[in-house]
Design an enzyme around this catalytic site. Structure first.
Site, PDB file in Angstrom:
ATOM      1  N   ASP A   1       0.865  -1.186  -0.028  1.00 40.40           N
ATOM      2  CA  ASP A   1      -0.383  -0.177   0.004  1.00 40.40           C
ATOM      3  C   ASP A   1       0.751   1.432  -0.012  1.00 40.40           C
ATOM      4  O   ASP A   1       1.990   0.959   0.741  1.00 40.40           O
ATOM      5  CB  ASP A   1      -1.218  -0.305   1.285  1.00 40.40           C
ATOM      6  CG  ASP A   1      -2.015   0.609   0.906  1.00 40.40           C
ATOM      7  OD1 ASP A   1      -2.858   1.488  -0.145  1.00 40.40           O
ATOM      8  OD2 ASP A   1      -2.827   1.069   2.335  1.00 40.40           O
TER       9      ASP A   1
ATOM     10  N   ASN B   1       1.469   3.904  -2.860  1.00 37.24           N
ATOM     11  CA  ASN B   1       1.712   3.988  -4.160  1.00 37.24           C
ATOM     12  C   ASN B   1       1.177   5.419  -4.530  1.00 37.24           C
ATOM     13  O   ASN B   1       1.974   6.309  -5.610  1.00 37.24           O
ATOM     14  CB  ASN B   1       1.201   3.209  -5.280  1.00 37.24           C
ATOM     15  CG  ASN B   1       1.523   1.991  -5.241  1.00 37.24           C
ATOM     16  OD1 ASN B   1       2.631   1.545  -4.531  1.00 37.24           O
ATOM     17  ND2 ASN B   1       1.582   0.597  -6.250  1.00 37.24           N
TER      18      ASN B   1
ATOM     19  N   ASN C   1     -11.534  -2.627  -5.677  1.00 40.03           N
ATOM     20  CA  ASN C   1      -9.962  -1.887  -5.800  1.00 40.03           C
ATOM     21  C   ASN C   1     -10.658  -1.626  -8.028  1.00 40.03           C
ATOM     22  O   ASN C   1     -10.024  -0.603  -7.548  1.00 40.03           O
ATOM     23  CB  ASN C   1      -9.053  -2.512  -6.341  1.00 40.03           C
ATOM     24  CG  ASN C   1      -8.168  -2.524  -5.751  1.00 40.03           C
ATOM     25  OD1 ASN C   1      -6.564  -3.338  -5.241  1.00 40.03           O
ATOM     26  ND2 ASN C   1      -8.259  -1.319  -4.172  1.00 40.03           N
TER      27      ASN C   1
ATOM     28  N   LEU D   1      -6.837  -4.904   7.830  1.00 43.42           N
ATOM     29  CA  LEU D   1      -6.621  -5.700   6.419  1.00 43.42           C
ATOM     30  C   LEU D   1      -7.075  -6.426   5.508  1.00 43.42           C
ATOM     31  O   LEU D   1      -6.975  -6.110   4.326  1.00 43.42           O
ATOM     32  CB  LEU D   1      -7.245  -6.990   7.313  1.00 43.42           C
ATOM     33  CG  LEU D   1      -6.490  -7.108   8.559  1.00 43.42           C
ATOM     34  CD1 LEU D   1      -6.879  -8.596   8.891  1.00 43.42           C
ATOM     35  CD2 LEU D   1      -5.016  -8.184   8.571  1.00 43.42           C
TER      36      LEU D   1
END
Ligand code: IPE
Ligand code: IPE
Ligand code: MG
Length: 258
Positions: free
Chosen positions: A38, A40, A86, A213
């Site tokens: 995680d 970016n 996503n 999570l």
């Protein structure tokens, strides 16, 4: 499974892994690590560049981490690359991520073969574009006999979706009389999950400072050690992985014992 095969409970994670390995454990004691990659987008915005550049640099971090995992003797490394949630992102970002994935699979297959890395996919990847599915299946087949590190990439993965599919599999077996519902064991659920042939998950890492999570490996993480780092994914590398493994070796795992 660690807590079902009944090894003696041991003081440190290292010793616990040593039980499992019957003496074959490496120093850090981790057989299987997973990473929620995680940060970016934040990496890119810190630099004032498009998110795509963050994702692109994230692929370089994947390469460095896979190499390190192999050098550090991990049996399995599972990377969360694209979640079932996503798809909510803007279409162009989803397209960028799929493009990078396509490029990565194509460009890195030779290195996987040279380094004895077996590629595995978890998640409902068959719902991705047909050419990508074909490319993935080809690389999975070409690396199927490699016995070094297993690299599992989570694509269109959600733990709830994985559990739902496992329940459907078991329900189908029950409906055909293949299995008696009263006889369903935890091991049947393990076997119906996408991670069926993987070692127990020892260590779950999340980068970028978030501490949740996000629908990743909910079942498998039952007794995993959790490790959170502020490093943004594009900055993660072999040294960062080593630091996580070192932190793991000083943890005391109990599996409910004392
Ligand atoms: C992780 O980075 C990559 C994926 C989830 C595909 P993000 O894109 O989530 O980056 P942040 O969280 O916005 O910084
Ligand atoms: C988790 O990161 C998914 C991946 C790393 C592929 P997200 O950035 O999607 O998670 P949330 O939205 O912050 O929970
Ligand atoms: Mg994120």
């Amino acid at each position: 499974m660690i807590f079902r095969s009944g090894p003696k409970l041991s003081k440190t994670a290292q010793e616990a892994a040593a039980h499992l390995h019957a003496g074959g454990a490496l120093d850090h004691g981790v057989r299987h690590a997973a990473i929620i990659m995680d940060g970016n987008g934040r990496w890119a915005s810190k630099r004032g560049v498009p998110r795509f550049i963050g994702h692109k640099q994230g692929v370089e971090a994947v390469r460095a981490t896979v190499r390190a995992a192999r050098d550090l003797g991990l049996e399995a490394l599972t990377l969360y690359a694209f979640s079932s949630e996503n798809w909510k992102r803007p279409e162009d970002e989803v397209a960028d991520l799929m493009g990078l994935l396509r490029h990565f699979i194509r460009a890195d297959v030779d290195e996987f073969i040279a380094n004895d890395v077996r590629l595995k996919i978890i998640g409902n990847y068959k719902a991705l574009a047909p050419d990508l599915v074909e490319m993935i299946d080809d690389v999975v087949n070409r690396t199927a006999h490699n016995s070094g590190t297993t690299l599992a990439i989570a694509l269109n993965y959600g733990a709830q979706d994985e559990l739902l599919r496992a329940v459907q599999t078991l329900a189908r077996s029950a409906a055909t009389g293949e299995i008696d519902p009263a006889e369903i064991q935890i091991t049947h659920i393990d076997a119906a999950l996408d991670t069926a042939d993987m070692p127990p998950l020892d260590l779950l890492i999340r980068t970028s400072g978030e501490q949740r999570l996000s629908n990743f490996l909910l079942w498998q993480a039952a007794y995993s050690e959790l490790y959170f780092t502020d490093i943004l994914w594009p900055d993660f590398d072999g040294a960062a992985l080593k630091a996580a493994l070192e932190a793991f070796s000083s943890r005391e795992r109990r599996f409910g014992g004392r």
